[in-house]
Motif scaffolding. Structure first.
Motif, PDB file in Angstrom:
ATOM      1  N   LEU A  10      12.453   2.258  -0.881  1.00  0.00           N
ATOM      2  CA  LEU A  10      12.002   3.177  -1.938  1.00  0.00           C
ATOM      3  C   LEU A  10      13.035   3.229  -3.067  1.00  0.00           C
ATOM      4  O   LEU A  10      12.681   3.231  -4.250  1.00  0.00           O
ATOM      5  N   ALA A  11      14.299   3.258  -2.685  1.00  0.00           N
ATOM      6  CA  ALA A  11      15.360   3.299  -3.707  1.00  0.00           C
ATOM      7  C   ALA A  11      15.330   2.005  -4.520  1.00  0.00           C
ATOM      8  O   ALA A  11      15.450   2.028  -5.755  1.00  0.00           O
ATOM      9  N   TRP A  12      15.145   0.891  -3.836  1.00  0.00           N
ATOM     10  CA  TRP A  12      15.073  -0.409  -4.527  1.00  0.00           C
ATOM     11  C   TRP A  12      13.921  -0.420  -5.533  1.00  0.00           C
ATOM     12  O   TRP A  12      14.039  -0.929  -6.641  1.00  0.00           O
ATOM     13  N   LEU A  13      12.830   0.219  -5.143  1.00  0.00           N
ATOM     14  CA  LEU A  13      11.656   0.267  -6.017  1.00  0.00           C
ATOM     15  C   LEU A  13      11.891   1.168  -7.228  1.00  0.00           C
ATOM     16  O   LEU A  13      11.109   1.159  -8.184  1.00  0.00           O
ATOM     17  N   GLY A  14      12.967   1.924  -7.190  1.00  0.00           N
ATOM     18  CA  GLY A  14      13.318   2.774  -8.330  1.00  0.00           C
ATOM     19  C   GLY A  14      12.866   4.213  -8.156  1.00  0.00           C
ATOM     20  O   GLY A  14      12.840   4.984  -9.110  1.00  0.00           O
ATOM     21  N   LEU A  15      12.509   4.586  -6.932  1.00  0.00           N
ATOM     22  CA  LEU A  15      12.069   5.964  -6.704  1.00  0.00           C
ATOM     23  C   LEU A  15      13.255   6.844  -6.291  1.00  0.00           C
ATOM     24  O   LEU A  15      14.138   6.401  -5.581  1.00  0.00           O
ATOM     25  N   ASP A  16      13.218   8.065  -6.761  1.00  0.00           N
ATOM     26  CA  ASP A  16      14.202   9.050  -6.296  1.00  0.00           C
ATOM     27  C   ASP A  16      13.448  10.293  -5.866  1.00  0.00           C
ATOM     28  O   ASP A  16      12.294  10.480  -6.224  1.00  0.00           O
ATOM     29  N   GLY A  67       0.828  -1.212   0.000  1.00  0.00           N
ATOM     30  CA  GLY A  67       0.000   0.000   0.000  1.00  0.00           C
ATOM     31  C   GLY A  67       0.860   1.258   0.000  1.00  0.00           C
ATOM     32  O   GLY A  67       0.560   2.230  -0.699  1.00  0.00           O
ATOM     33  N   HIS A  68       1.952   1.209   0.766  1.00  0.00           N
ATOM     34  CA  HIS A  68       2.856   2.361   0.768  1.00  0.00           C
ATOM     35  C   HIS A  68       3.524   2.502  -0.589  1.00  0.00           C
ATOM     36  O   HIS A  68       3.714   3.618  -1.090  1.00  0.00           O
ATOM     37  N   ALA A  69       3.909   1.351  -1.162  1.00  0.00           N
ATOM     38  CA  ALA A  69       4.571   1.400  -2.473  1.00  0.00           C
ATOM     39  C   ALA A  69       3.650   2.081  -3.477  1.00  0.00           C
ATOM     40  O   ALA A  69       4.067   2.958  -4.240  1.00  0.00           O
ATOM     41  N   PHE A  70       2.380   1.708  -3.431  1.00  0.00           N
ATOM     42  CA  PHE A  70       1.412   2.303  -4.358  1.00  0.00           C
ATOM     43  C   PHE A  70       1.335   3.816  -4.135  1.00  0.00           C
ATOM     44  O   PHE A  70       1.403   4.619  -5.074  1.00  0.00           O
ATOM     45  N   SER A  71       1.214   4.212  -2.881  1.00  0.00           N
ATOM     46  CA  SER A  71       1.081   5.632  -2.550  1.00  0.00           C
ATOM     47  C   SER A  71       2.320   6.421  -2.988  1.00  0.00           C
ATOM     48  O   SER A  71       2.207   7.504  -3.580  1.00  0.00           O
ATOM     49  N   ALA A  72       3.484   5.863  -2.713  1.00  0.00           N
ATOM     50  CA  ALA A  72       4.727   6.544  -3.098  1.00  0.00           C
ATOM     51  C   ALA A  72       4.815   6.651  -4.623  1.00  0.00           C
ATOM     52  O   ALA A  72       5.190   7.695  -5.164  1.00  0.00           O
ATOM     53  N   LEU A  73       4.428   5.568  -5.309  1.00  0.00           N
ATOM     54  CA  LEU A  73       4.490   5.576  -6.776  1.00  0.00           C
ATOM     55  C   LEU A  73       3.546   6.619  -7.381  1.00  0.00           C
ATOM     56  O   LEU A  73       3.882   7.271  -8.369  1.00  0.00           O
ATOM     57  N   VAL A  74       2.371   6.775  -6.760  1.00  0.00           N
ATOM     58  CA  VAL A  74       1.410   7.774  -7.274  1.00  0.00           C
ATOM     59  C   VAL A  74       2.044   9.169  -7.211  1.00  0.00           C
ATOM     60  O   VAL A  74       2.060   9.913  -8.187  1.00  0.00           O
ATOM     61  N   GLY A  75       2.596   9.510  -6.041  1.00  0.00           N
ATOM     62  CA  GLY A  75       3.197  10.839  -5.875  1.00  0.00           C
ATOM     63  C   GLY A  75       4.402  11.034  -6.789  1.00  0.00           C
ATOM     64  O   GLY A  75       4.550  12.061  -7.447  1.00  0.00           O
ATOM     65  N   TRP A  76       5.235  10.034  -6.819  1.00  0.00           N
ATOM     66  CA  TRP A  76       6.472  10.105  -7.608  1.00  0.00           C
ATOM     67  C   TRP A  76       6.159  10.244  -9.102  1.00  0.00           C
ATOM     68  O   TRP A  76       6.721  11.100  -9.784  1.00  0.00           O
ATOM     69  N   SER A  77       5.228   9.431  -9.588  1.00  0.00           N
ATOM     70  CA  SER A  77       4.970   9.460 -11.033  1.00  0.00           C
ATOM     71  C   SER A  77       4.286  10.764 -11.438  1.00  0.00           C
ATOM     72  O   SER A  77       4.531  11.286 -12.513  1.00  0.00           O
ATOM     73  N   PHE A  81       9.386  15.727  -6.426  1.00  0.00           N
ATOM     74  CA  PHE A  81       8.862  14.722  -5.495  1.00  0.00           C
ATOM     75  C   PHE A  81       9.716  14.776  -4.236  1.00  0.00           C
ATOM     76  O   PHE A  81      10.939  14.675  -4.303  1.00  0.00           O
ATOM     77  N   LEU A  82       9.061  14.979  -3.097  1.00  0.00           N
ATOM     78  CA  LEU A  82       9.784  15.143  -1.826  1.00  0.00           C
ATOM     79  C   LEU A  82       9.533  13.941  -0.922  1.00  0.00           C
ATOM     80  O   LEU A  82       8.465  13.326  -0.981  1.00  0.00           O
ATOM     81  N   LEU A  83      10.514  13.648  -0.087  1.00  0.00           N
ATOM     82  CA  LEU A  83      10.344  12.581   0.904  1.00  0.00           C
ATOM     83  C   LEU A  83      10.421  13.212   2.294  1.00  0.00           C
ATOM     84  O   LEU A  83      11.355  13.958   2.603  1.00  0.00           O
ATOM     85  N   ARG A  84       9.407  12.924   3.084  1.00  0.00           N
ATOM     86  CA  ARG A  84       9.350  13.484   4.444  1.00  0.00           C
ATOM     87  C   ARG A  84       9.121  12.354   5.439  1.00  0.00           C
ATOM     88  O   ARG A  84       8.223  11.523   5.245  1.00  0.00           O
ATOM     89  N   ILE A  85       9.897  12.335   6.478  1.00  0.00           N
ATOM     90  CA  ILE A  85       9.765  11.290   7.497  1.00  0.00           C
ATOM     91  C   ILE A  85       8.914  11.855   8.636  1.00  0.00           C
ATOM     92  O   ILE A  85       9.308  12.819   9.297  1.00  0.00           O
ATOM     93  N   GLU A  86       7.761  11.247   8.861  1.00  0.00           N
ATOM     94  CA  GLU A  86       6.833  11.758   9.884  1.00  0.00           C
ATOM     95  C   GLU A  86       7.065  10.994  11.190  1.00  0.00           C
ATOM     96  O   GLU A  86       6.394  10.008  11.489  1.00  0.00           O
ATOM     97  N   ASP A  87       8.057  11.480  11.919  1.00  0.00           N
ATOM     98  CA  ASP A  87       8.539  10.742  13.098  1.00  0.00           C
ATOM     99  C   ASP A  87       8.294  11.495  14.405  1.00  0.00           C
ATOM    100  O   ASP A  87       9.130  11.447  15.312  1.00  0.00           O
TER     101      ASP A  87
END
Ligand code: GLU
Length: 277
Positions: free
Chosen positions: A62-68, A19-29, A38-44
């Protein structure tokens, strides 16, 4: 239309799943398709549940999935002082009140109206005498800061936001009641931090799951109260397992780690997530 600035904002409280992969891919693409960012934010902000090893794992996954992503990764725990300044502004405007109720107090307060996330806060501490509240605070009693929804609502009038699938939506933050904006153990809430960060990072298109649509009503209100720009929204469908149950972090079977260890490729993961670009 300017190319969008999108983001993925995971909490490092577990391993990323499909589910996260899908969400990240939507934003990234959405960003990559049109020359946006495309920004990455850690909500910690939840320091008890967040773990550095989950942050390391999610960056690797995320990097493995091919996202930058563009620019530095933003970590919310580095910005508590800024969130606090926003809280002070709301407090100075008379829009917050301290709430000393425990979960048990709230549960035993009787029939409270239901909101999308469960029973609404019955408003007990809204009526506390200010001297009494100050005395409890000085005595070190733990408290949360709640938004006085009726006052906030009265201040801003009608509000709207745009969702790509649902169209123009009238904001009804009152359906969530007097939400918590800070707690003793987590000094700034998800609602506050996510709204401020999206504004401060110049995010123009918020892509995230449908489950967060009720929260967007609160964020729209905070944008009005804090005079922040209003992004567009694309709330996307949620992934479910074979039985129709929503995927959760505790279901390790669909974690990207597990899939990778089972020999699945990034392309397989995109397919399994039903991601088509
Ligand atoms: N940090 C939130 C989560 O992991 C997502 C926040 C958002 O996209 O607005 O569920």
């Amino acid at each position: 239309m300017h190319p969008p600035v999108t983001r993925f904002a995971p909490s490092p409280t577990g391993l990323l799943h499909l589910g996260h992969a899908f969400s990240a891919l939507v934003g990234w693409s959405r960003a990559r398709r049109s020359g946006g960012s495309f920004l990455l934010r850690i909500e910690d902000i939840d320091r008890t549940r967040s773990r550095p090893e989950f942050e390391t794992a999610l960056i690797e996954d995320l990097a493995w999935l091919g996202l930058d992503w563009d620019g530095e990764i933003r970590r919310q725990s580095d910005h508590f002082a800024e969130y606090d300044a926003a809280l002070e502004r709301l407090e100075a405007a008379g829009l917050l009140y301290p709430c000393f109720c425990t979960r048990k107090d709230i549960a035993s307060a009787g029939a409270a109206p239901q909101g999308p996330d469960g029973p609404l806060y019955p408003g007990t501490c809204r009526h506390l005498d200010p001297d009494q509240a100050a005395a409890l605070r000085n005595a070190g009693r733990p408290f949360a800061l709640r938004l006085d929804m009726a006052r906030a609502r009265a201040l801003v009038g009608d509000l709207f936001f745009e969702d790509e699938t649902e169209g123009r939506i009238a904001a009804t933050p009152e359906l969530l009641g007097d939400v918590v904006l800070a707690r003793k153990d987590i000094p700034a809430s998800y609602h506050l931090c996510v709204t401020l960060d999206d504004a401060w990072q110049g995010v123009t298109l918020v892509t995230r799951g449908m489950d967060l649509l009720p929260a967007t009503h609160i964020h729209r209100l905070l944008q009005a109260l804090l005079e922040l720009p209003v992004p567009a929204y694309a709330h996307h469908r949620l992934l479910t397992d074979g039985t129709g149950t929503r995927l959760a972090k505790r279901d390790n079977a669909t974690s990207l780690r597990a899939l990778r260890e089972m020999g699945r490729s990034p392309a397989d993961v995109r397919r399994l997530a039903g991601f088509q670009d």
